[in-house]
Motif scaffolding. Sequence first.
Motif, mmCIF file in Angstrom:
data_model
loop_
_atom_site.group_PDB
_atom_site.id
_atom_site.type_symbol
_atom_site.label_atom_id
_atom_site.label_comp_id
_atom_site.label_asym_id
_atom_site.label_seq_id
_atom_site.Cartn_x
_atom_site.Cartn_y
_atom_site.Cartn_z
ATOM 1 N N ILE A 71 0.831 -1.200 0.000
ATOM 2 C CA ILE A 71 0.000 0.000 0.000
ATOM 3 C C ILE A 71 0.872 1.259 0.000
ATOM 4 N N LEU A 72 2.110 1.131 0.451
ATOM 5 C CA LEU A 72 3.008 2.292 0.524
ATOM 6 C C LEU A 72 3.961 2.403 -0.670
ATOM 7 N N ILE A 73 3.795 1.554 -1.668
ATOM 8 C CA ILE A 73 4.714 1.556 -2.812
ATOM 9 C C ILE A 73 4.840 2.948 -3.425
ATOM 10 N N TYR A 74 3.728 3.643 -3.590
ATOM 11 C CA TYR A 74 3.761 4.965 -4.217
ATOM 12 C C TYR A 74 4.395 6.022 -3.311
ATOM 13 N N ARG A 75 4.435 5.761 -2.021
ATOM 14 C CA ARG A 75 4.987 6.738 -1.080
ATOM 15 C C ARG A 75 6.483 6.551 -0.845
ATOM 16 N N ILE A 76 6.966 5.291 -0.921
ATOM 17 C CA ILE A 76 8.363 5.027 -0.551
ATOM 18 C C ILE A 76 9.283 4.804 -1.742
ATOM 19 N N SER A 77 8.742 4.766 -2.937
ATOM 20 C CA SER A 77 9.586 4.515 -4.120
ATOM 21 C C SER A 77 9.344 5.582 -5.182
ATOM 22 N N ARG A 78 9.508 6.811 -4.799
ATOM 23 C CA ARG A 78 9.209 7.917 -5.722
ATOM 24 C C ARG A 78 10.194 8.020 -6.876
ATOM 25 N N TRP A 79 11.346 7.398 -6.754
ATOM 26 C CA TRP A 79 12.346 7.462 -7.816
ATOM 27 C C TRP A 79 12.004 6.524 -8.985
ATOM 28 N N LEU A 80 11.086 5.576 -8.750
ATOM 29 C CA LEU A 80 10.698 4.653 -9.816
ATOM 30 C C LEU A 80 9.691 5.305 -10.749
ATOM 31 N N ARG A 81 9.693 4.858 -11.988
ATOM 32 C CA ARG A 81 8.690 5.337 -12.937
ATOM 33 C C ARG A 81 7.307 4.865 -12.493
ATOM 34 N N PHE A 82 6.300 5.644 -12.829
ATOM 35 C CA PHE A 82 4.942 5.391 -12.362
ATOM 36 C C PHE A 82 4.434 4.011 -12.794
ATOM 37 N N GLN A 83 4.678 3.627 -14.045
ATOM 38 C CA GLN A 83 4.213 2.327 -14.523
ATOM 39 C C GLN A 83 4.866 1.187 -13.749
ATOM 40 N N ARG A 84 6.135 1.350 -13.398
ATOM 41 C CA ARG A 84 6.841 0.327 -12.613
ATOM 42 C C ARG A 84 6.227 0.249 -11.215
ATOM 43 N N GLN A 85 5.902 1.395 -10.619
ATOM 44 C CA GLN A 85 5.254 1.407 -9.305
ATOM 45 C C GLN A 85 3.912 0.671 -9.352
ATOM 46 N N LYS A 86 3.134 0.937 -10.406
ATOM 47 C CA LYS A 86 1.842 0.276 -10.544
ATOM 48 C C LYS A 86 2.009 -1.235 -10.620
ATOM 49 N N LEU A 87 2.990 -1.682 -11.392
ATOM 50 C CA LEU A 87 3.219 -3.113 -11.551
ATOM 51 C C LEU A 87 3.690 -3.744 -10.242
ATOM 52 N N ILE A 88 4.581 -3.082 -9.520
ATOM 53 C CA ILE A 88 5.039 -3.594 -8.223
ATOM 54 C C ILE A 88 3.874 -3.655 -7.239
ATOM 55 N N HIS A 89 3.084 -2.596 -7.185
ATOM 56 C CA HIS A 89 1.927 -2.539 -6.281
ATOM 57 C C HIS A 89 0.971 -3.689 -6.582
ATOM 58 N N PHE A 90 0.656 -3.897 -7.852
ATOM 59 C CA PHE A 90 -0.270 -4.960 -8.239
ATOM 60 C C PHE A 90 0.314 -6.333 -7.924
ATOM 61 N N THR A 91 1.604 -6.524 -8.164
ATOM 62 C CA THR A 91 2.246 -7.811 -7.899
ATOM 63 C C THR A 91 2.249 -8.132 -6.407
ATOM 64 N N VAL A 92 2.589 -7.152 -5.591
ATOM 65 C CA VAL A 92 2.594 -7.365 -4.137
ATOM 66 C C VAL A 92 1.178 -7.669 -3.648
ATOM 67 N N GLN A 93 0.195 -6.927 -4.140
ATOM 68 C CA GLN A 93 -1.189 -7.141 -3.712
ATOM 69 C C GLN A 93 -1.698 -8.513 -4.160
ATOM 70 N N THR A 94 -1.350 -8.922 -5.380
ATOM 71 C CA THR A 94 -1.761 -10.235 -5.877
ATOM 72 C C THR A 94 -1.138 -11.341 -5.037
ATOM 73 N N THR A 95 0.137 -11.190 -4.702
ATOM 74 C CA THR A 95 0.816 -12.168 -3.849
ATOM 75 C C THR A 95 0.148 -12.241 -2.481
ATOM 76 N N ALA A 96 -0.196 -11.083 -1.927
ATOM 77 C CA ALA A 96 -0.875 -11.057 -0.628
ATOM 78 C C ALA A 96 -2.229 -11.763 -0.704
ATOM 79 N N LEU A 97 -2.951 -11.577 -1.800
ATOM 80 C CA LEU A 97 -4.244 -12.245 -1.949
ATOM 81 C C LEU A 97 -4.070 -13.757 -2.035
ATOM 82 N N VAL A 98 -3.081 -14.213 -2.805
ATOM 83 C CA VAL A 98 -2.837 -15.653 -2.931
ATOM 84 C C VAL A 98 -2.478 -16.254 -1.562
#
Length: 181
Positions: free
Chosen positions: A1-28
């Motif tokens: 949930i904090l990906i967008y707050r703690i990784s501001r140096w990453l490109r936005f699309q990369r942040q979205k993909l990391i956020h979605f991947t972490v959330q999907t892993t958490a759901l599994v």
Amino acid sequence: ILIYRISRWLRFQRQKLIHFTVQTTALVVSLLGGYAVLHYHNVKDIPNFYSLHSWLGVTAIGGFASSLVAAFFMFLYPGIDPVYRRLVLPFHIFGGTANMVLTAAVAITGLTEKALFSLKSKGAEYKNLPAPAVIINMFGLSIVVFTVLVVWVLTKPEFKRRYIPAMNAPQYKLRREQTIE
């Protein structure tokens, strides 16, 4: 949930993909945990879905799963108009934050349930606060502190990602054409 707050140096699309991947892993992992609990209850002949902890858990997993599916189609699926994404984003942020708080409540009710069921022997009862009870209570407090800190970071404007569109974005193309004329 904090990906967008703690990784501001990453490109936005990369942040979205990391956020979605972490959330999907958490759901599994959550679904596997739910399956393990149901299997354990069935083997030990313990009734399913009788406690507040289980009801909140099912609600949290259901809300999380529906939010993840909706987010995939709204934010990752190509072709969605950015106007709709901007309209949905505040609801997505609120829903994610609310679900995180709900998940903390699930964890705390689970700790309480475990303490009440397992600390029953004479002299080591939960009400007498033996060492395991202190550990469980400290763990519960740490969940509360962690949740409060995450919500605090999410609500602080200075931690929010600044949206800076690329110069070749569609909204700039029209503006450039108008200023050139």
